[in-house]
Write an enzyme that holds these catalytic residues in place. Sequence first.
Site, mmCIF file in Angstrom:
data_model
loop_
_atom_site.group_PDB
_atom_site.id
_atom_site.type_symbol
_atom_site.label_atom_id
_atom_site.label_comp_id
_atom_site.label_asym_id
_atom_site.label_seq_id
_atom_site.Cartn_x
_atom_site.Cartn_y
_atom_site.Cartn_z
ATOM 1 C CB VAL A 75 -0.851 0.480 1.297
ATOM 2 C CG1 VAL A 75 -1.734 0.819 1.285
ATOM 3 C CG2 VAL A 75 -1.624 -1.051 1.189
ATOM 4 C CB CYS A 76 3.859 1.787 2.206
ATOM 5 S SG CYS A 76 3.388 1.345 3.200
#
Length: 211
Positions: free
Chosen positions: A50-51
Amino acid sequence: MSIVGRKFPNIEVNAMDSMGDTIKINVFKEAIDKKKKVLLFWYPKDFTFVCPTELHAFQDALGEFEKRNTVVIGASVDSAEVHFAWLNTPKDQGGIEGVTYPLLADTNRNLSYALDILDGTEIYDEDNDEVQIEGDNVTFRATYLIDEEGTVFHEGVNHMPLGRNVNEFIRLIDAYSHVQTHGEVCPANWEEGKDAMKANREGTAAYLASH
């Protein structure tokens, strides 16, 4: 404990810039000295899933933040060297090549600990008479908006799996700037160009009557 309405911690942290240089950044002084708002966003780890979507999303909106006199800074507890490797990894390989704002490398966790955004839990080991950390001791997806006086006007913390909506931070900056400029308050779902309210009963009543 929330720090909204209070000064951001006056703590200097190592960071990596887009040129590959290790620098030091004090977020509080960044706001004060440059007379700019600061958006500081924390993410759990480099080289995850996700980062990078969030880091690219903030990069895509960087021009909108700059138009609003706002500096964007990313942060995690990874080292500056790991940041540099991630910055040099292509987007299609899970990297963040093309990101130009600085990334804090809070390896000693001084700032993230002061903000109380680490997922680690201190456990006392009676057998060895020592305190141990349970968990990865990395940060949640915490976001801080800081004004030109170093005061926090927004704080939000997401759990690890939940990515942020970058446009919401633009809306919040617009709303706070409107308050600063006009002395009016911003109602629910307010966006730039919409009516605001005077901070009194008459102002609220007039706004509700017209909507």
